[in-house]
Scaffold this motif. Sequence first.
Motif, short mmCIF file in Angstrom:
data_model
loop_
_atom_site.label_atom_id
_atom_site.label_comp_id
_atom_site.label_asym_id
_atom_site.label_seq_id
_atom_site.Cartn_x
_atom_site.Cartn_y
_atom_site.Cartn_z
N PRO A 238 0.83 -1.21 0.00
CA PRO A 238 0.00 0.00 0.00
C PRO A 238 0.86 1.25 0.00
O PRO A 238 1.97 1.27 0.55
CB PRO A 238 -0.78 -0.12 1.31
CG PRO A 238 0.19 -0.84 2.22
CD PRO A 238 0.94 -1.81 1.35
N GLU A 239 0.34 2.32 -0.60
CA GLU A 239 0.99 3.62 -0.52
C GLU A 239 0.03 4.65 0.05
O GLU A 239 -1.07 4.85 -0.47
CB GLU A 239 1.49 4.11 -1.87
CG GLU A 239 2.17 5.48 -1.76
CD GLU A 239 2.64 6.08 -3.08
OE1 GLU A 239 3.12 7.22 -3.08
OE2 GLU A 239 2.51 5.39 -4.12
N ILE A 240 0.45 5.29 1.14
CA ILE A 240 -0.21 6.46 1.71
C ILE A 240 0.78 7.60 1.57
O ILE A 240 1.84 7.59 2.21
CB ILE A 240 -0.58 6.24 3.19
CG1 ILE A 240 -1.49 5.02 3.35
CG2 ILE A 240 -1.21 7.51 3.77
CD1 ILE A 240 -2.87 5.18 2.75
N ASP A 241 0.48 8.59 0.74
CA ASP A 241 1.47 9.62 0.39
C ASP A 241 1.52 10.72 1.45
O ASP A 241 0.51 11.32 1.79
CB ASP A 241 1.10 10.22 -0.97
CG ASP A 241 2.33 10.66 -1.76
OD1 ASP A 241 3.36 10.95 -1.14
OD2 ASP A 241 2.25 10.69 -3.00
N VAL A 242 2.72 10.96 2.00
CA VAL A 242 2.98 12.05 2.96
C VAL A 242 4.38 12.62 2.67
O VAL A 242 5.22 11.92 2.11
CB VAL A 242 2.94 11.53 4.42
CG1 VAL A 242 1.56 11.04 4.79
CG2 VAL A 242 3.97 10.42 4.65
N PRO A 243 4.65 13.88 3.05
CA PRO A 243 3.74 14.90 3.55
C PRO A 243 3.08 15.73 2.44
O PRO A 243 2.20 16.53 2.70
CB PRO A 243 4.65 15.79 4.40
CG PRO A 243 5.98 15.68 3.71
CD PRO A 243 6.06 14.29 3.16
N GLY A 244 3.51 15.52 1.18
CA GLY A 244 2.84 16.16 0.05
C GLY A 244 1.76 15.28 -0.51
O GLY A 244 1.44 14.21 0.05
N HIS A 245 1.16 15.71 -1.62
CA HIS A 245 0.07 14.96 -2.26
C HIS A 245 -1.00 14.58 -1.24
O HIS A 245 -1.48 13.45 -1.22
CB HIS A 245 0.62 13.72 -2.95
CG HIS A 245 1.39 14.01 -4.21
ND1 HIS A 245 0.77 14.41 -5.38
CD2 HIS A 245 2.72 13.99 -4.49
CE1 HIS A 245 1.69 14.61 -6.32
NE2 HIS A 245 2.88 14.37 -5.80
#
Length: 538
Positions: A238-245
């Motif tokens: 899984p990808e959870i995008d931080v701190p941008g997007h």
Amino acid sequence: MTEVTDVIPQPQHATSQDAYFDLGPDTGLVADDGAGRTERWLRATLGAATGLPLAPATGGGEIRLSLDGGLATEGYRLDIAPTGVHLAGGGPAGLFWGAQTLRQLLGPDAFRRAPLPGRRWRLPAVRIQDAPRFGWRGLMLDVARHFMPKEGVLRYLDLMAAHKLNVLHFHLTDDQGWRVEIKRHPRLTEHGSWRSRTKFGHRASPLWEDKPHGGYYTQDDIREIVAYAADRHITVVPEIDVPGHSQAAIAAYPELGNADVVDTTALAVWDTWGISPNVLAPTDNTLRFYEGVFEELLELFPSEFVHIGGDECPKDQWRRSATAQARIEELALADEDGLQAWFIQHFDTWLAARGRRLIGWDEILEGGLAKGAAVSSWRGYAGGIAAARAGHDVVMCPEQQVYLDHRQHAGEDEPVPIGFVRTLEDVYRFEPVPAELTPKEAEHVIGTQANVWTEVMEDQQRVDYQTFPRLAAFAEVSWSALPAPDQRDFDAFERRMAAHYRRLDALGVAYRPPGGPLPWQRRPGVLGRPIDGPPPNK
């Protein structure tokens, strides 16, 4: 029936003779210990396509499945003689990949869901011994920009399995949508999973689709996807995008944003493309919030790696934010780049403490990483080279070679022309291991993946068109031990693709035909990116 020379990806070693094994109503399918999962898959898949029972009892020859510890874990050996078939795998995964080869050898109609009349089912007499070059053979699927319903994801897992790909990098969040249920933060899907309208074409296009777009996967949907993938020996990362997007998350929970410099309560899920200036605030509240997100995520995804994005984070709001500047001073950081590195390092440590490994886009290198972290090298080869030399594992996915949202031809009929021209041949000549690395450094290249960003892919047919047939070329690059790029026999690959297009037809894949887009695959008048323009943003 297909000749062994038509198999994609190309096996390491294959010899054939002028003989065949015919399948009929009395053909048995027999599984030794440890082979049950592949037995069930073969009986269900080939049984549906052929109409044959493939019962465990034999009478008209048999297909026997077994494990052989002398083979590589993902390797297999396939022996087909006029009297029967023996498929052995070094492990359950290797056995399954061998079953994919067996299916291809039966011919394109073996990829259908019901038998066609008058078909004769026979296998050429061959001996194949095969194993993959890389352990990570991935497809990155962006479901944040345009949501793909669960059935579409399951379909893509089957398409990946048919090409012996074994990692689904699942891009679940972005500025344009949040796609996974998090029970402790319900507004992420209640508000963050849909947008009021959508830019149609490149972000410079004047066209809009003026209707709401959205969707998300419940936690049970995710469990089903992960289990379906595991049955096909595919790992879901899984990808959870931080701190941008992160604008979709901020729209749902305004306190996550830099509220001292922008009215975060006025933000909505973004309806256009590019890089949003609205990024996460570097506060303890933000860290605790995302720790809660990742806690639920770890319960859903058993993968060793968790992707945290870490790319394309504009620093303007942090420069103007008193809160961000106070954190820089508190942590004795040099600048805003250091603040981003601090953010990434926090989750690097947090995941490592829970037995997982962080992976992120190559921007995460800029602040230093824990030893176990890995890098997805997307901005060319440079990030992968730097990571490997620093002792980090690398997944090579440079946009110049394997971003499948890029156009496939320079012709005016090419739909929504984005990015560089990258043809089927260009993908076939992609080399994942940079020549600059020493053999020891090259060991850190654990694999490669093709990335499918969906800004201009509004439905499944558009995803199919951009992904295929190039994913078949990529699958061969990631599996087979090919010669140097300039020595690869693309003409021979094209000849094998003639058979493979018929398999894709049977599977209902809306691929780009070799002669160019069909009338309904075109998008006349929809603005793309100029052919000599800069590379696209994710």
